[in-house]
Scaffold this active site. Structure first.
Site, mmCIF file in Angstrom:
data_model
loop_
_atom_site.group_PDB
_atom_site.id
_atom_site.type_symbol
_atom_site.label_atom_id
_atom_site.label_comp_id
_atom_site.label_asym_id
_atom_site.label_seq_id
_atom_site.Cartn_x
_atom_site.Cartn_y
_atom_site.Cartn_z
ATOM 1 N N ASP A 37 0.810 -1.223 0.000
ATOM 2 C CA ASP A 37 0.000 0.000 0.000
ATOM 3 C C ASP A 37 0.845 1.274 0.000
ATOM 4 O O ASP A 37 0.470 2.287 0.579
ATOM 5 C CB ASP A 37 -0.972 0.000 1.202
ATOM 6 N N ALA A 76 0.699 1.773 -7.623
ATOM 7 C CA ALA A 76 -0.103 1.877 -8.847
ATOM 8 C C ALA A 76 -0.029 3.284 -9.446
ATOM 9 O O ALA A 76 0.019 3.441 -10.667
ATOM 10 C CB ALA A 76 -1.550 1.501 -8.558
ATOM 11 N N HIS A 103 -4.879 -2.149 -5.761
ATOM 12 C CA HIS A 103 -4.157 -1.029 -6.351
ATOM 13 C C HIS A 103 -5.144 0.065 -6.735
ATOM 14 O O HIS A 103 -6.090 -0.183 -7.469
ATOM 15 C CB HIS A 103 -3.375 -1.501 -7.592
ATOM 16 N N THR A 131 -10.245 -4.719 1.785
ATOM 17 C CA THR A 131 -10.988 -5.176 2.967
ATOM 18 C C THR A 131 -11.579 -4.028 3.792
ATOM 19 O O THR A 131 -12.437 -4.273 4.636
ATOM 20 C CB THR A 131 -10.038 -5.958 3.892
ATOM 21 N N ASP A 175 3.287 14.965 1.555
ATOM 22 C CA ASP A 175 2.419 16.037 2.069
ATOM 23 C C ASP A 175 1.906 15.687 3.466
ATOM 24 O O ASP A 175 1.728 16.572 4.307
ATOM 25 C CB ASP A 175 1.236 16.278 1.121
#
Ligand code: IMP
Length: 454
Positions: A20, A24, A48, A340, A372
């Site tokens: 994560d 992507a 993704h 999930t 950021d």
């Protein structure tokens, strides 16, 4: 024999933490430099997300290059295919005007995820916190091959040869392992698989040298890793890992291309780290309390909405309890599982871990997403950005380095605006610390908020 005048090459892109990291969106940005985007591991356990015109696209098995119509997409033999999920994804993309016909090619050596795998994963995967997509049992059965004189694993090519024979076998009551799930016939799941196969079979190739042929003809391939290197079956911390190989070298096993075509390895990390599922996370904010909270909240499908409604991020950020700061950051930076919806555990950027990972896997250049989000640290009591730098040999005390904070309004509004000087200084230090050139930073989720540094 005629030789192609220009042979292509392959680059491999992997996540450097626990998944994560925003791989992507980096693939989506780099896609214009390639002809093929290919997957080499995992299955529908990957989630993704890419920012797309008309709203975010959530992909699980289809490579992230979908938004670029000229790109070919390849799913290599190292992947485990959830047929119904893949057919749903193809249909979802078609409904968004993205046709995969003639663009997506799937190796016929990909493993077939069976309803029994999903049931077993949901029964037994809780301790690890798996995504429940049957990926672990599928890879396990692949290695087991036969049980009681019967084949227990299938590849897509078995469906190509005689799909009804496979579906008939999957329909038999499954007595293995004596689990409740094993005793169930999975009639409705198999009916879905049968229908999905009618969609998926048109994308399947029987040519093991499909990608080789493209590269010989000059194609430039980007391999897109699923999950991340710290979740590798062997190199991660057993048993808190996924069931496939996530390290870049595996692209040349599961991706069906000889390694002689490798050009470079690209890593993706994020500035505030997250982890879903159980397992070691040295820089976790709130330590075991956070791990336990997230494990309990994972069972609650509404956790995201409950946290959004009840957590007061401003108050939690001002707390001097690291658990509170982690909870605030989860809400403020939207760290919930793509597939999930599980609340993710939150931690500081772990510089020592990153340095080791980059050396171990030969990362040539890297991207750092979510820079950021570091601005939230301006609202913490110490008003500084903490980076975790491991524990020096012989001590148990972790080193936490503090850097000057910046505020959101200091972030660049336009392409030409400079980075806040505090962030610039932090990034310079970081590049030196991990000894690898930083190619770009994420300054927000939108497509135009990725800044290339060279
Ligand atoms: P599995 O891959 O479903 O077997 O889950 C094994 C571990 O990998 C669990 O901790 C999962 O949360 C984690 N995992 C699997 N896929 C992803 C992903 O795409 N991102 C982050 N973690 C993942």
């Amino acid at each position: 024999m005629t030789m192609a005048s220009r042979t292509g090459y392959a680059d491999v892109l992997v996540g450097l933490q626990y998944g994560d990291e925003g791989k992507a969106r980096i693939v989506d940005h780099l896609a214009g430099d390639y002809d093929v985007i290919a997957r080499f591991n995992g299955g529908a356990n990957a989630g993704h997300t890419i920012d797309a015109p008309g709203g975010a696209l959530r992909l699980r098995q289809v490579p992230s290059g979908v938004l670029h119509p000229s790109l070919s997409l390849y799913i290599g033999s190292g992947c485990a295919i959830g047929l119904a999920d893949l057919a749903d994804e193809i249909a979802m993309l078609a409904s968004r005007g993205i046709s995969l016909r003639g663009r997506l090619i799937v190796s016929d050596r990909c493993l077939l995820v069976q309803p029994a795998h999903v049931a077993r994963d949901r029964d037994e995967g809780g301790g690890i916190g798996t995504t429940g997509n049957g990926i672990g049992p599928c890879y396990a059965d692949h290695a087991t091959r036969m049980r009681g004189g019967m084949r227990v694993a299938f590849q897509l090519r078995d469906l190509v040869a005689d799909s009804e024979a496979v579906f008939r076998q999957l329909s038999k009551p499954d007595t293995r392992a004596g689990t409740d799930a094993g005793m169930v016939t999975h009639a409705s799941a198999i009916a879905r698989m049968r229908a999905a196969w009618r969609t998926v079979r048109d994308f399947v190739t029987a040519e093991p040298d499909h990608l080789v042929g493209l590269v010989e003809g000059g194609a430039r391939v980007l391999f897109e890793g699923a999950q991340s290197v710290l979740l590798d079956l062997t190199h991660g911390e057993q048993p808190w890992v996924t069931s496939s190989h996530t390290v870049p070298a595996y692209a040349y096993v599961g991706g069906d291309l000889p390694c002689k075509y490798h050009r470079k390895t690209i890593g993706v990390a994020k500035a505030i780290v997250s982890r879903v599922g159980a397992g070691p996370f040295p820089s976790e904010l709130g330590g075991t309390r956070s791990a336990q909270y997230c494990a309990t909240a994972a069972a609650d499908r509404g956790a995201r909405h409950r946290e959004a409604a009840h957590h007061e991020p401003a108050r939690l950020l001002a707390s001097d309890d690291a658990f509170d700061i982690g909870s605030a950051l989860r809400v403020l930076t939207d760290e919930y599982g793509t597939v999930t919806g599980r609340p993710r555990r939150i931690g500081l950027l772990d510089v020592a871990q990153l340095r080791m990972t980059m050396r171990q896997h030969g990362i040539d250049e890297w991207f750092l997403n979510k820079c950021d989000c570091l601005a939230w640290f301006a609202d913490t009591p110490r008003q500084a950005i903490p980076l975790f730098d491991g524990a020096p040999h012989g001590t148990a005390e972790p080193v936490v380095r503090e850097f000057a904070a910046f505020r959101f309004d200091a972030l660049p509004k336009g392409r030409e605006d400079p980075l806040p000087p505090q962030l610039d200084a932090l990034l310079h230090w970081l590049q030196e610390a991990v000894a690898c050139r930083l190619r770009g930073v994420g300054l927000g989720p939108a497509r135009d908020q990725l800044r290339f540094l060279y």
